[in-house]
Write a protein that holds these residues in place. Structure first.
Motif, PDB file in Angstrom:
ATOM      1  N   GLY A 261      -5.073   0.769   4.536  1.00 13.98           N
ATOM      2  CA  GLY A 261      -3.950  -0.014   4.016  1.00 13.98           C
ATOM      3  C   GLY A 261      -4.263  -1.499   3.946  1.00 13.98           C
TER       4      GLY A 261
ATOM      5  N   TYR B 124      -5.332  -4.011   0.611  1.00 11.46           N
ATOM      6  CA  TYR B 124      -4.647  -5.291   0.409  1.00 11.46           C
ATOM      7  C   TYR B 124      -5.662  -6.433   0.331  1.00 11.46           C
TER       8      TYR B 124
ATOM      9  N   TYR C  55       0.841  -1.206   0.000  1.00 17.45           N
ATOM     10  CA  TYR C  55       0.000   0.000   0.000  1.00 17.45           C
ATOM     11  C   TYR C  55       0.869   1.246   0.000  1.00 17.45           C
TER      12      TYR C  55
END
Length: 329
Positions: free
Chosen positions: A303, A307, A78
């Motif tokens: 983040g 993902y 990220y």
């Protein structure tokens, strides 16, 4: 091990010494030994505090330093959103009827194009990242719906060093809008032949000849350029010369501006500088979409979700993660 406060540590040390027969009748409060106990307790307290803080910085949920949060987010691929420059649309025209030899076209040079100068308020500069060429028709050159970006354009250059295997290409300024970075690579500093490299955020469809670069945030909200390794993206070799042109902006502070004054550079097709016949600027769209760099809290929140979504948009949680990345404002 559970008593980590200074006073509790002192009590623990005293209890330990009292259990030793050599100190059975010792006065711990009124002796010089009390000063030594204070030093031992203070050292233990500081060590436990530092250990606790270091341990917190290892996990993204408890980390507090931006550099560590960004580094942990990098482990899941990220890249936090950068500051975004406010953008506006303007129009103006150039009247070339006073020219002895009317030009065929006029070029608006990249860099600063307009400024705001409201009395008593901060002035902002707006620029374009590349040259804009328009034809001259009936002695008029119309620059319609030109998109301009708030901030100053900065050039920074690097030379690839074959003797430094750990060479890094770090952009020196904070406040960069990463979507407006232009990177050119030339065979050497004296060459006029340049190849444009584009920013890539994934490894899909890349091979060893792809002209791409990647970015990652480092300390002090700055960015590092990363080039390919010959497998994913072309690998650079010495003495290639890198030129990075980027915008440093004020983020959301420059939103909602609607009055602009021309401050750009115009040239005709014969490289003559145009200074007359420039009309007043008409604002098509006021400045908007400026935003600050992504916060620590936002990095922690999105983040791991980015993902998990793997850039797909299927579930509600996927949309919740992806939309702020596309529309940060």
């Amino acid at each position: 091990f559970a008593d980590l406060d200074f006073d509790q540590i002192k009590v623990s040390i005293k209890d330990y010494l009292r259990s030793n027969s050599n100190f059975t009748d010792y006065d711990f409060e009124g002796s010089n030994l009390s000063s030594l106990i204070d030093v031992l307790a203070y050292n233990t307290y500081i060590t436990s505090y530092n250990t606790n803080m270091v341990t917190n910085e290892v996990f993204i949920d408890s980390a507090t330093l931006r550099e560590n949060v960004v580094s942990l987010a990098r482990n899941v691929g990220y890249v936090p959103r950068s500051r975004k420059a406010a953008r506006a649309k303007i129009s103006f025209f150039v009247d070339t009827s006073d020219y002895t030899n009317a030009p065929a076209s006029i070029i608006l040079k990249k860099g600063i194009v307009a400024t705001t100068s409201t009395f008593g308020e901060q002035s902002y500069s707006f620029s374009v990242p590349s040259d804009i060429t328009v034809p001259v028709v009936n002695n008029l050159a119309f620059f319609n719906d030109i998109e301009i970006y708030e901030g100053s354009r900065i050039n920074q250059s690097f030379t690839v060093d074959s003797f430094d295997p750990n060479q890094r290409f770090i952009l020196d300024n904070a406040g960069i809008d990463t979507t407006l970075i232009n990177v050119d690579v030339r065979p050497s500093s004296n060459s006029n032949s340049a190849t444009n490299y584009y920013l890539s955020d994934s490894l899909f469809d890349l091979d060893g000849s792809s002209h791409v670069f990647f970015i990652q945030e480092i300390e002090n909200e700055r960015y590092e350029l990363i080039f390919g390794d010959g497998i994913f993206g072309r690998k650079l070799s010495a003495p290639e010369y890198i030129t990075a042109n980027y915008t440093v902006s004020n983020g959301k502070d420059a939103n909602n501006l609607s009055t602009f004054n021309f401050a750009g550079t115009l040239q005709d097709n014969d490289d003559r500088v145009v200074t007359s016949g420039i009309s007043l600027i008409t604002t098509v769209e006021s400045s908007h979409s400026g935003s600050n760099i992504e916060t620590i809290e936002s990095i922690k929140k999105y983040g791991t979700r980015i993902y998990a979504s793997r850039n797909r948009a299927v579930t509600a949680a996927d949309y919740e993660a992806l939309i702020p990345d596309i529309y940060p404002e």
